[in-house]
Write an enzyme that holds these catalytic residues in place. Structure first.
Site, PDB file in Angstrom:
ATOM      1  N   TYR A 135       0.827  -1.217   0.000  1.00 34.63           N
ATOM      2  CA  TYR A 135       0.000   0.000   0.000  1.00 34.63           C
ATOM      3  C   TYR A 135       0.857   1.261   0.000  1.00 34.63           C
ATOM      4  CZ  TYR A 135      -4.856  -1.529   0.762  1.00 34.63           C
ATOM      5  OH  TYR A 135      -6.117  -2.016   0.617  1.00 34.63           O
ATOM      6  N   LYS A 190       2.560 -15.293   2.954  1.00 35.43           N
ATOM      7  CA  LYS A 190       2.733 -15.986   1.669  1.00 35.43           C
ATOM      8  C   LYS A 190       4.214 -16.306   1.568  1.00 35.43           C
ATOM      9  CE  LYS A 190       1.128 -17.564  -2.253  1.00 35.43           C
ATOM     10  NZ  LYS A 190       0.197 -18.728  -2.332  1.00 35.43           N
ATOM     11  N   ASP A 222      -3.757 -17.910   0.856  1.00 36.13           N
ATOM     12  CA  ASP A 222      -4.779 -18.587   0.029  1.00 36.13           C
ATOM     13  C   ASP A 222      -5.532 -19.621   0.867  1.00 36.13           C
ATOM     14  OD1 ASP A 222      -2.356 -19.975   0.163  1.00 36.13           O
ATOM     15  OD2 ASP A 222      -2.443 -20.711  -1.906  1.00 36.13           O
ATOM     16  N   ASP A 246      -6.724  -6.419   4.113  1.00 33.88           N
ATOM     17  CA  ASP A 246      -7.816  -5.725   3.411  1.00 33.88           C
ATOM     18  C   ASP A 246      -8.785  -6.758   2.832  1.00 33.88           C
ATOM     19  OD1 ASP A 246      -9.238  -3.607   2.075  1.00 33.88           O
ATOM     20  OD2 ASP A 246      -8.210  -4.179   0.225  1.00 33.88           O
ATOM     21  N   ASP A 250     -12.776  -8.169   4.528  1.00 30.72           N
ATOM     22  CA  ASP A 250     -14.067  -8.114   3.812  1.00 30.72           C
ATOM     23  C   ASP A 250     -14.693  -9.510   3.765  1.00 30.72           C
ATOM     24  OD1 ASP A 250     -13.918  -5.395   3.264  1.00 30.72           O
ATOM     25  OD2 ASP A 250     -14.462  -5.638   1.150  1.00 30.72           O
TER      26      ASP A 250
END
Ligand code: IPM
Ligand code: MG
Length: 367
Positions: A135, A190, A222, A246, A250
């Site tokens: 970001y 990851k 994942d 992020d 959600d």
């Protein structure tokens, strides 16, 4: 204590208005000042985060934030888009720790898109690092490629990066939060592909040595996305980087029935915080008295708990929200057969009424 109130765009003004009614009903000695932010600030002052708004946010003890954004600003140059206001506030105020609880209320078990038995009793805390990662990483931009698959072609790039202190401080937040909950942390990375997240995993593992009483496990992002819909109750505290957080927050929001129920806190190292609902500005329903104000009202509860050090008032607000759900009041996003559909303002009325009713009821004590 001073609160900066930044309602922003879209449904932001409507939901913040209801949250303020709830805060005022508590009758605490608080000073409040409102300022424009996001698209509203761009229209009035030509910038989504005007200097005066940033100065007010810096001077305040806490910030109550609504939402920013509207599709009509999508063609503006990036620095002027409404999203830059929230990103700028996070960066300039050092709000590195984003707490996003995903709690499934018993009354809303059926509002989730998942089977009720998977989400009943769900209580996860997502801790998202908020001021680093891809970001904010430099360099970023567009250029002509000198290597890669298509040398000479136009390309765009961003930089994923984390420093040791950035990872250490968010790991401490996660382990300390776990101590007040079920004592389990899942660190999401990851590491199988990315250097940044192998480092993340190594540093989180090191910090964990200071918390032998907390259980730590590691999960690839994942797999975490899959586990969140397969067996979400296996998680207690989930800690991750800015971008993975992020996306996963959600996803977790939908487990609870509606993103309209999810509060959040973004804290600096001294627990100064910006409090906002996890949802966006929803321009499609703005001004129609249809938005769910509960995420913002629950964000006020988080503000009372984390920054204002008023845990009893926080409990009262949360209890009032539970009470209105038990009474059957539902905004459109959480409505189901047999419950009463109410608008934004009526939902605010119901929460204020529940708060006041609770104050007036004197507990019956046995002598
Ligand atoms: C969030 C939002 C923001 C983010 C946007 C509005 C910049 O999606 O708070 O999750 O990506 O962090
Ligand atoms: Mg988001």
């Amino acid at each position: 204590m001073k609160i900066a109130v930044l309602p922003g765009d879209g449904i932001g003004t409507e939901i913040v208005a209801q949250a303020l009614r709830v805060l005022n009903a508590l009758e605490l000695p608080l000073e409040m000042e409102t300022a424009l932010v996001g698209g509203a600030a761009y229209e009035a002052h030509g910038h989504p985060l005007p200097d005066a708004t940033l100065a007010l946010a810096k001077a305040a003890d806490a910030i109550l934030f609504g939402a920013v954004g509207d599709w009509k600003y999508d063609t503006l140059e990036r620095a002027l888009r409404p999203e830059q206001a929230i990103l700028g506030l996070r960066k300039h105020l050092g709000l590195f720790a984003n707490l996003r609880p995903a709690l499934c209320y018993a009354e809303l078990t059926h509002a989730s898109s998942l089977k009720p038995e998977l989400v009943a009793g769900l209580d996860i805390l997502i801790i998202r690092e908020l001021t680093g990662d891809i970001y904010f990483g430099q360099p970023r931009g567009r250029r002509v490629a000198v290597d890669g698959h298509f040398p000479g072609a136009e390309e765009a790039f961003d930089t994923m990066r984390y420093s040791r202190p950035e990872i250490e401080r968010i790991a401490h937040v996660a382990f300390q939060a776990a101590r007040k909950r079920q004592g389990r942390v899942t660190s999401v990375d990851k590491a199988n592909v990315l250097e940044t997240f192998q480092f993340w995993k190594d540093v989180v593992t090191e910090v964990h040595r200071e918390y032998p009483d907390v259980q730590l496990d590691h999960m690839y992002v994942d797999n975490a996305a899959m586990q969140l819909v397969k067996a979400p109750k296996r998680f207690d505290v989930l800690v991750t980087g800015n971008m993975f957080g992020d996306i996963l927050s959600d996803e977790a929001a939908m487990l609870t029935g509606s993103i309209g129920m999810l509060p959040s806190a973004s804290l600096d190292k001294n627990n100064k915080g910006l409090y906002e609902p996890s949802h966006g500005s929803a321009p499609d329903i703005a001004g129609q008295d249809r938005a769910n104000p509960l995420a913002t009202i629950l964000s006020v509860a988080m503000m009372l708990r984390y920054t204002l050090q008023q845990p009893e008032a926080a409990d009262r607000v949360e209890a009032a929200v539970r009470a209105v759900l038990a009474q059957g009041f539902r905004t459109a996003d959480i409505w189901s057969e047999g419950t009463s559909l109410v608008g934004t303002k009526a939902m605010g009325d119901a929460v204020v009424a529940a708060l006041t009713a609770a104050t007036k009821t004197t507990p019956i004590t046995k002598s």
